[in-house]
Enzyme design. Sequence first.
Site, PDB file in Angstrom:
ATOM      1  N   THR A 158       4.566   0.712  -4.270  1.00  0.00           N
ATOM      2  CA  THR A 158       4.402  -0.776  -4.929  1.00  0.00           C
ATOM      3  C   THR A 158       5.342  -0.964  -5.895  1.00  0.00           C
ATOM      4  OG1 THR A 158       3.043  -1.500  -6.938  1.00  0.00           O
ATOM      5  CG2 THR A 158       3.271   0.762  -7.001  1.00  0.00           C
ATOM      6  N   ASP A 159       5.770  -2.337  -6.058  1.00  0.00           N
ATOM      7  CA  ASP A 159       6.744  -2.592  -7.044  1.00  0.00           C
ATOM      8  C   ASP A 159       6.459  -2.393  -8.427  1.00  0.00           C
ATOM      9  OD1 ASP A 159       4.722  -4.468  -7.638  1.00  0.00           O
ATOM     10  OD2 ASP A 159       6.004  -6.372  -7.169  1.00  0.00           O
ATOM     11  N   GLU A 160       5.504  -1.829  -8.657  1.00  0.00           N
ATOM     12  CA  GLU A 160       5.258  -1.707 -10.078  1.00  0.00           C
ATOM     13  C   GLU A 160       5.986  -0.288 -10.427  1.00  0.00           C
ATOM     14  OE1 GLU A 160       1.249  -1.777 -11.592  1.00  0.00           O
ATOM     15  OE2 GLU A 160       0.446  -3.001 -10.139  1.00  0.00           O
ATOM     16  N   LYS A 205       2.969   6.743  -8.647  1.00  0.00           N
ATOM     17  CA  LYS A 205       3.503   6.372  -7.414  1.00  0.00           C
ATOM     18  C   LYS A 205       5.036   6.438  -7.272  1.00  0.00           C
ATOM     19  CE  LYS A 205       1.861   4.168  -4.498  1.00  0.00           C
ATOM     20  NZ  LYS A 205       0.927   4.717  -3.330  1.00  0.00           N
ATOM     21  N   TYR A 244      -0.759   4.880 -13.533  1.00  0.00           N
ATOM     22  CA  TYR A 244      -0.669   4.768 -12.039  1.00  0.00           C
ATOM     23  C   TYR A 244       0.772   4.466 -11.327  1.00  0.00           C
ATOM     24  CZ  TYR A 244      -0.661   1.650  -7.905  1.00  0.00           C
ATOM     25  OH  TYR A 244      -0.393   0.815  -6.662  1.00  0.00           O
TER      26      TYR A 244
HETATM   27  N1  NAD Z   1      -3.295  -3.551  -3.562  1.00  0.00           N
HETATM   28  C1  NAD Z   1      -1.911  -3.990  -4.082  1.00  0.00           C
HETATM   29  O1  NAD Z   1      -1.627  -5.237  -4.553  1.00  0.00           O
HETATM   30  C2  NAD Z   1      -0.970  -3.087  -3.595  1.00  0.00           C
HETATM   31  C3  NAD Z   1       0.273  -3.544  -3.668  1.00  0.00           C
HETATM   32  C4  NAD Z   1       1.477  -2.764  -3.361  1.00  0.00           C
HETATM   33  C5  NAD Z   1       1.172  -1.386  -3.006  1.00  0.00           C
HETATM   34  N2  NAD Z   1       0.007  -0.779  -2.887  1.00  0.00           N
HETATM   35  C6  NAD Z   1      -0.368   0.436  -2.611  1.00  0.00           C
HETATM   36  O2  NAD Z   1      -1.052   0.380  -1.224  1.00  0.00           O
HETATM   37  C7  NAD Z   1      -1.947   1.518  -1.136  1.00  0.00           C
HETATM   38  C8  NAD Z   1      -3.336   0.924  -0.854  1.00  0.00           C
HETATM   39  O3  NAD Z   1      -3.624   0.176  -1.722  1.00  0.00           O
HETATM   40  P1  NAD Z   1      -5.165  -0.438  -1.914  1.00  0.00           P
HETATM   41  O4  NAD Z   1      -5.159  -1.638  -2.735  1.00  0.00           O
HETATM   42  O5  NAD Z   1      -5.647  -0.532  -0.490  1.00  0.00           O
HETATM   43  O6  NAD Z   1      -5.979   0.666  -2.678  1.00  0.00           O
HETATM   44  P2  NAD Z   1      -7.357   0.823  -2.428  1.00  0.00           P
HETATM   45  O7  NAD Z   1      -7.958   1.652  -3.839  1.00  0.00           O
HETATM   46  O8  NAD Z   1      -8.288  -0.447  -2.070  1.00  0.00           O
HETATM   47  O9  NAD Z   1      -7.806   1.860  -1.168  1.00  0.00           O
HETATM   48  C9  NAD Z   1      -7.438   3.339  -1.358  1.00  0.00           C
HETATM   49  C10 NAD Z   1      -8.089   4.068  -0.389  1.00  0.00           C
HETATM   50  O10 NAD Z   1      -7.552   5.366  -0.308  1.00  0.00           O
HETATM   51  C11 NAD Z   1      -8.806   6.362  -0.316  1.00  0.00           C
HETATM   52  N3  NAD Z   1      -8.562   7.391  -1.101  1.00  0.00           N
HETATM   53  C12 NAD Z   1      -8.542   7.650  -2.223  1.00  0.00           C
HETATM   54  N4  NAD Z   1      -8.081   8.907  -2.613  1.00  0.00           N
HETATM   55  C13 NAD Z   1      -7.930   9.587  -1.558  1.00  0.00           C
HETATM   56  C14 NAD Z   1      -7.818  10.853  -1.214  1.00  0.00           C
HETATM   57  N5  NAD Z   1      -7.442  11.855  -2.018  1.00  0.00           N
HETATM   58  N6  NAD Z   1      -7.689  11.371   0.178  1.00  0.00           N
HETATM   59  C15 NAD Z   1      -8.237  10.363   1.198  1.00  0.00           C
HETATM   60  N7  NAD Z   1      -8.194   9.154   0.905  1.00  0.00           N
HETATM   61  C16 NAD Z   1      -8.186   8.638  -0.404  1.00  0.00           C
HETATM   62  C17 NAD Z   1     -10.145   5.534  -0.933  1.00  0.00           C
HETATM   63  O11 NAD Z   1     -11.124   6.113  -0.543  1.00  0.00           O
HETATM   64  C18 NAD Z   1      -9.716   4.077  -0.331  1.00  0.00           C
HETATM   65  O12 NAD Z   1     -10.322   4.025   0.695  1.00  0.00           O
HETATM   66  C19 NAD Z   1      -1.643   2.275  -2.294  1.00  0.00           C
HETATM   67  O13 NAD Z   1      -0.772   3.383  -2.107  1.00  0.00           O
HETATM   68  C20 NAD Z   1      -1.213   1.356  -3.244  1.00  0.00           C
HETATM   69  O14 NAD Z   1      -0.410   2.034  -4.273  1.00  0.00           O
HETATM   70  C21 NAD Z   1      -0.939  -1.491  -3.069  1.00  0.00           C
END
Ligand code: NAD
Length: 334
Positions: free
Chosen positions: A120-122, A151, A147
């Site tokens: 993430t950019d965070e 990351k 969080y």
């Molecule tokens: N949502 C955003 O805007 C955003 C932006 C940049 C980066 N990201 C990154 O993208 C990735 C996905 O984000 P998201 O928004 O889809 O998250 P989300 O919370 O919707 O999904 C996370 C998934 O991971 C699974 N999970 C959690 N812990 C687990 C474990 N220990 N073992 C196996 N599975 C596990 C959960 O069941 C879920 O299905 C993350 O790494 C997040 O940091 C998200």
Amino acid sequence: MRLLVTGGAGFIGANFVHQTVTTRPGVQVTVLDKLTYAGNRSSLDPIADRIEFVHGDIADAALVERLVGGVDAVVHFAAESHNDNSLADPWPFVQTNIVGTYSLLQAVRKHQVRYHHISTDEVYGDLELDDPSAFTEATPYNPSSPYSASKASSDMLVRAWVRSFGVRATISNCSNNYGPYQHVEKFIPRQITNLIDGVRPRLYGSGHQVRDWIHVDDHNSAVWEILERGRIGRTYLIGAQGERDNKSVVQLILEAFGRPADDFDHVTDRPGHDLRYAIDSSLLRTELGWTPRYSDFRTGLAATVQWYRDNENWWRPQKAATENAYAAAGEKVL
Ligand SMILES: NC(=O)c1ccc[n+]([C@@H]2O[C@H](COP(=O)([O-])OP(=O)(O)OC[C@H]3O[C@@H](n4cnc5c(N)ncnc54)[C@H](O)[C@@H]3O)[C@@H](O)[C@H]2O)c1
């Protein structure tokens, strides 16, 4: 290609799996997901017969090693991803985001499997509202919340595994995503589903915090570019020049519902709420030739509003529990 996708039942991961089976039918996808409160197996229902699903934890070293041994590449989305939750209880963030990444890195190291790490950019912290600059791959890490710190830690592990053990890894740091299958705890789906339920939207503080929004399909098309053509060891920033302050996002959602622009409530800001994020994705665009499909945020947002209107069966089961959790955490405006 045999591909292991961690977190494939979550928001971005599920969209990635949909995009993959649609655009790359030759790719065999295995999803590994723990199905935490954020994971939703039904997000994969439309393509269930085209993938393998494994219910398990990325921190389970034996399971991860077995799965990684059977694939050509891993794309690692699984994470605890909600900032507010990390303030209430940081431990699952340390366990999944740091220890879980460690377990994947040890497995890809052992089996010499290509690895792409989603971040993430965070990790870069935030910018002042009047600062015209944007994050680049060279910006120093300065995370604010448990969080983003977890990351940032996982990104550092990846860099070290590339340097120390020759792991073939790339990293991408993306800005805020929106689109289908996003949990209703998150800002945009929460506002949309509240409006469907006739509840006025809520805004943290003044609403002047700026986020750089990108449609989830654009994030995922960039991930594919990096997986196929990215330089090993490199970090790529993914963003679509979608800077908007939170207030104007709420107002665009209100517009999609035909409601007045001031039809929302303010709630107290959370501690340490970052001011502004902005991504400079020039490296991705010039080196890999990537461009986003959704260049107009209003259009992408309107499509997302329509998706939540059409897919109430998907989000309805999460809604009451999410609102109860927000209320218990002290948000009294219901
Ligand atoms: N949502 C955003 O805007 C955003 C932006 C940049 C980066 N990201 C990154 O993208 C990735 C996905 O984000 P998201 O928004 O889809 O998250 P989300 O919370 O919707 O999904 C996370 C998934 O991971 C699974 N999970 C959690 N812990 C687990 C474990 N220990 N073992 C196996 N599975 C596990 C959960 O069941 C879920 O299905 C993350 O790494 C997040 O940091 C998200």
